[in-house]
Structures are given as C-alpha cells and as structure tokens.
Motif scaffolding. Structure first.
Motif, PDB file in Angstrom:
ATOM      1  N   SER A   1       0.811  -1.220   0.000  1.00  0.00           N
ATOM      2  CA  SER A   1       0.000   0.000   0.000  1.00  0.00           C
ATOM      3  C   SER A   1       0.845   1.271   0.000  1.00  0.00           C
ATOM      4  O   SER A   1       0.297   2.372   0.002  1.00  0.00           O
ATOM      5  CB  SER A   1      -0.935   0.011   1.213  1.00  0.00           C
ATOM      6  OG  SER A   1      -0.209  -0.060   2.431  1.00  0.00           O
TER       7      SER A   1
ATOM      8  N   GLU B   1      -1.935  -4.987  -4.869  1.00  0.00           N
ATOM      9  CA  GLU B   1      -2.764  -4.174  -3.982  1.00  0.00           C
ATOM     10  C   GLU B   1      -4.175  -4.025  -4.551  1.00  0.00           C
ATOM     11  O   GLU B   1      -5.179  -4.200  -3.838  1.00  0.00           O
ATOM     12  CB  GLU B   1      -2.142  -2.797  -3.782  1.00  0.00           C
ATOM     13  CG  GLU B   1      -2.956  -1.904  -2.853  1.00  0.00           C
ATOM     14  CD  GLU B   1      -2.488  -0.465  -2.848  1.00  0.00           C
ATOM     15  OE1 GLU B   1      -2.745   0.227  -1.847  1.00  0.00           O
ATOM     16  OE2 GLU B   1      -1.888  -0.016  -3.852  1.00  0.00           O
TER      17      GLU B   1
ATOM     18  N   HIS C   1      -7.851  -5.364  -2.988  1.00  0.00           N
ATOM     19  CA  HIS C   1      -8.996  -4.479  -2.781  1.00  0.00           C
ATOM     20  C   HIS C   1     -10.222  -4.981  -3.541  1.00  0.00           C
ATOM     21  O   HIS C   1     -11.341  -4.989  -3.009  1.00  0.00           O
ATOM     22  CB  HIS C   1      -8.658  -3.063  -3.234  1.00  0.00           C
ATOM     23  CG  HIS C   1      -7.660  -2.373  -2.365  1.00  0.00           C
ATOM     24  ND1 HIS C   1      -7.236  -1.089  -2.595  1.00  0.00           N
ATOM     25  CD2 HIS C   1      -6.973  -2.788  -1.269  1.00  0.00           C
ATOM     26  CE1 HIS C   1      -6.340  -0.741  -1.680  1.00  0.00           C
ATOM     27  NE2 HIS C   1      -6.169  -1.759  -0.874  1.00  0.00           N
ATOM     28  N   ARG C   2     -10.019  -5.392  -4.790  1.00  0.00           N
ATOM     29  CA  ARG C   2     -11.137  -5.848  -5.616  1.00  0.00           C
ATOM     30  C   ARG C   2     -11.778  -7.107  -5.030  1.00  0.00           C
ATOM     31  O   ARG C   2     -13.012  -7.235  -5.013  1.00  0.00           O
ATOM     32  CB  ARG C   2     -10.643  -6.107  -7.040  1.00  0.00           C
ATOM     33  CG  ARG C   2     -11.735  -6.430  -8.061  1.00  0.00           C
ATOM     34  CD  ARG C   2     -12.604  -5.231  -8.372  1.00  0.00           C
ATOM     35  NE  ARG C   2     -11.851  -4.127  -8.928  1.00  0.00           N
ATOM     36  CZ  ARG C   2     -11.582  -3.971 -10.224  1.00  0.00           C
ATOM     37  NH1 ARG C   2     -11.996  -4.880 -11.099  1.00  0.00           N
ATOM     38  NH2 ARG C   2     -10.917  -2.921 -10.669  1.00  0.00           N
TER      39      ARG C   2
ATOM     40  N   GLN D   1     -13.690  -6.112  -1.898  1.00  0.00           N
ATOM     41  CA  GLN D   1     -14.882  -5.342  -2.245  1.00  0.00           C
ATOM     42  C   GLN D   1     -15.992  -6.239  -2.789  1.00  0.00           C
ATOM     43  O   GLN D   1     -17.179  -6.022  -2.514  1.00  0.00           O
ATOM     44  CB  GLN D   1     -14.528  -4.270  -3.277  1.00  0.00           C
ATOM     45  CG  GLN D   1     -15.681  -3.327  -3.595  1.00  0.00           C
ATOM     46  CD  GLN D   1     -15.317  -2.358  -4.704  1.00  0.00           C
ATOM     47  OE1 GLN D   1     -15.014  -2.776  -5.826  1.00  0.00           O
ATOM     48  NE2 GLN D   1     -15.331  -1.076  -4.408  1.00  0.00           N
TER      49      GLN D   1
ATOM     50  N   TYR E   1     -13.118  -5.568   4.515  1.00  0.00           N
ATOM     51  CA  TYR E   1     -12.862  -4.777   3.314  1.00  0.00           C
ATOM     52  C   TYR E   1     -12.289  -3.409   3.674  1.00  0.00           C
ATOM     53  O   TYR E   1     -11.312  -2.953   3.068  1.00  0.00           O
ATOM     54  CB  TYR E   1     -14.144  -4.610   2.512  1.00  0.00           C
ATOM     55  CG  TYR E   1     -14.049  -3.534   1.462  1.00  0.00           C
ATOM     56  CD1 TYR E   1     -13.120  -3.628   0.424  1.00  0.00           C
ATOM     57  CD2 TYR E   1     -14.852  -2.408   1.525  1.00  0.00           C
ATOM     58  CE1 TYR E   1     -13.004  -2.635  -0.532  1.00  0.00           C
ATOM     59  CE2 TYR E   1     -14.753  -1.404   0.575  1.00  0.00           C
ATOM     60  CZ  TYR E   1     -13.824  -1.519  -0.451  1.00  0.00           C
ATOM     61  OH  TYR E   1     -13.706  -0.534  -1.378  1.00  0.00           O
ATOM     62  N   CYS E   2     -12.879  -2.760   4.667  1.00  0.00           N
ATOM     63  CA  CYS E   2     -12.389  -1.442   5.075  1.00  0.00           C
ATOM     64  C   CYS E   2     -10.952  -1.522   5.586  1.00  0.00           C
ATOM     65  O   CYS E   2     -10.132  -0.646   5.307  1.00  0.00           O
ATOM     66  CB  CYS E   2     -13.303  -0.849   6.149  1.00  0.00           C
ATOM     67  SG  CYS E   2     -14.960  -0.406   5.555  1.00  0.00           S
TER      68      CYS E   2
ATOM     69  N   THR F   1      -8.724  -3.804   4.678  1.00  0.00           N
ATOM     70  CA  THR F   1      -7.871  -4.063   3.521  1.00  0.00           C
ATOM     71  C   THR F   1      -7.629  -2.799   2.705  1.00  0.00           C
ATOM     72  O   THR F   1      -6.507  -2.526   2.266  1.00  0.00           O
ATOM     73  CB  THR F   1      -8.512  -5.128   2.616  1.00  0.00           C
ATOM     74  OG1 THR F   1      -8.656  -6.345   3.350  1.00  0.00           O
ATOM     75  CG2 THR F   1      -7.661  -5.401   1.376  1.00  0.00           C
ATOM     76  N   ALA F   2      -8.673  -2.030   2.505  1.00  0.00           N
ATOM     77  CA  ALA F   2      -8.589  -0.868   1.624  1.00  0.00           C
ATOM     78  C   ALA F   2      -7.932   0.341   2.262  1.00  0.00           C
ATOM     79  O   ALA F   2      -7.329   1.166   1.557  1.00  0.00           O
ATOM     80  CB  ALA F   2      -9.993  -0.486   1.142  1.00  0.00           C
TER      81      ALA F   2
END
Length: 254
Positions: free
Chosen positions: A92, A116, A120-121, A124, A142-143, A145-146
C-alpha cells in the motif's frame, strides 16, 4: 514479523534498476541455477502450503519474481520490509515512495500496485451488492484491507439502498497524515444522485489509533444533520486504525 539483516549499500548497488525497465536480453543472460532452484522451491511451498507457509519476505519475493526475472530478489524484499514495516505496508506504499528505494523501478511498482488492487477488488466483491447487516464482518475486513495501511487520511462513503444493500463505495477525498477535507453537502448530493437512502462513513487514521478527534465528531454531526434534512439515514461512521476500528454508533456518538 521478523526482520532480516540490514540491507547494505553494496547490496543496494545490485538493484539500481529492476530488470523489466533495463534493456537485458533473455538470450544474453540465463537465470543462474541457484536462483532458478530457489524460485522453484518457493513456488512449490506456496502452492502446497499457501501464504501461511511463507514469511513476509518470501511472499514478497514471489511478487518480485515477475518484475525482476534474472536476479536474487531476497535482499530487495528484505529491504522493502525494513523500509515500510510489513507486507501490507509495502503493497500500500505510495508509488512515489517506492520509487525512492534503490532497486525499485516501474516494473516493481507496477507489480506491487497490481497485487494491492487485486486485494482491494477481492475484498470489495464480498460486500458490494450485499446486505450490509448480514455481511458486516466482511465489510469491516474490506475497510481494513482498503484503508488500514494508508499513509494519508482517506474518506469514503458507502451508499445503501432502502434494503440496506451496498450499491456504491466511493472515495470522497484524500488529505494529509492527520486531516482530510470533507464537504457534507457533496456527500448528501451524491446520495441523492445514487438514489441511496442510507450511508456509512468510513475514514482511516494513519497513526493507527482510531480514536475520533473533535473535528471527526463535528464533521459527522454536520453530515448527519444534512442527511436528516433529505430523509437519508446515517447508519454509522467507522474510523479504521491499524488493527482495529471504531464505530461511532457503538460508542454512542450517533
């Protein structure tokens, strides 16, 4: 994470450019057998045991193999981990900071950013178009990870329909290490454009501490007031820290 030995200047000199950027002919330079054997063993261990079978530096080696096909990438992998702290932070890290590392050229940056984006994909996909309440743990994952490893604050809004299904996840703004500008009118305006009936606010704290600031609380109250005026429900505001998150609703701040 166990860090390797210090990455010396003499080792750094071996990686002035990643090979995908340099003009190295595949015919002119064959892969040394010890590197070829090491890569084969590492790939086999990964395929048999998965990511859990590899420490951070070896997993990072696997990523670097494609960008640097003819050199020993272990020193560079260890150096990146020394510089950024762990595997997630390497992935990241901003491209500009990565380019400042000796041995990192555009091919390495591209490979890291692909990994990365893929992470994220995948995360999500587990929450988009899903009912938020029934997939809450996946939403938090998800939050994390992103946003958990970002070096600057980022503000996102998760827009929901009347059945609390996530219909859009949009980054509204990026800021500095401790501040991000947010405009309540724009947040609510976008909800109306999407025909959303509810929202969840999410932003990260690069410091790792998810404790809300007075500015966080004030901004949330302004958005809630604007949303209430338009008949839009603000379900929560999540602050994402390094290894945990804080919920305004759970803390009684909403």
């Amino acid at each position: 994470m166990t860090r390797g030995p210090h990455f010396s200047d003499s080792q750094a000199a071996l990686f002035d450019l990643d090979e995908a950027v340099g003009q190295v002919s595949t015919k002119a330079k064959a892969l040394p057998s010890y590197i070829k054997d090491h890569r084969a063993r590492l790939r086999e261990r990964f395929m048999v045991g998965g990511a859990a079978a590899l420490p951070d530096y070896e997993l990072l080696e696997l990523v670097l193999f494609r960008a640097i096909p003819r050199r020993d990438v272990k020193p560079l992998a260890r150096h990146l981990l020394e510089e950024f702290g762990d595997f997630n932070r390497v992935m990241s890290a901003p491209a500009a900071r990565l380019r400042n590392i000796s041995g990192v050229g555009e091919a390495v940056v591209t490979e890291l950013k692909i990994v990365e984006a893929a992470a994220h994909r995948l995360a999500q996909a587990k929450v988009l178009k899903k009912h938020v309440v029934s997939s809450w743990d996946a939403l938090l994952d998800y939050c994390q990870t992103a946003m958990a490893h970002g070096e600057i604050e980022q503000f996102r809004v998760l827009y929901l329909d009347r059945k609390n299904v996530l219909i859009a996840d949009e980054a509204q703004a990026k800021g500095t290490v401790d501040h991000v500008p947010v405009y309540p009118r724009e947040v609510v305006k976008r909800a109306l454009e999407l025909n959303a009936t509810a929202m969840i606010l999410v932003h990260n704290h690069p410091s790792g501490d998810p404790t809300p600031s007075d500015a966080d609380i004030d901004m949330t109250q302004q958005i809630q007031l604007a949303a209430d005026t338009m008949g839009i429900t603000l379900h929560d505001h999540l602050i994402i820290g390094m290894s945990q998150e804080l919920s305004f609703k759970a803390e009684g701040l909403l």
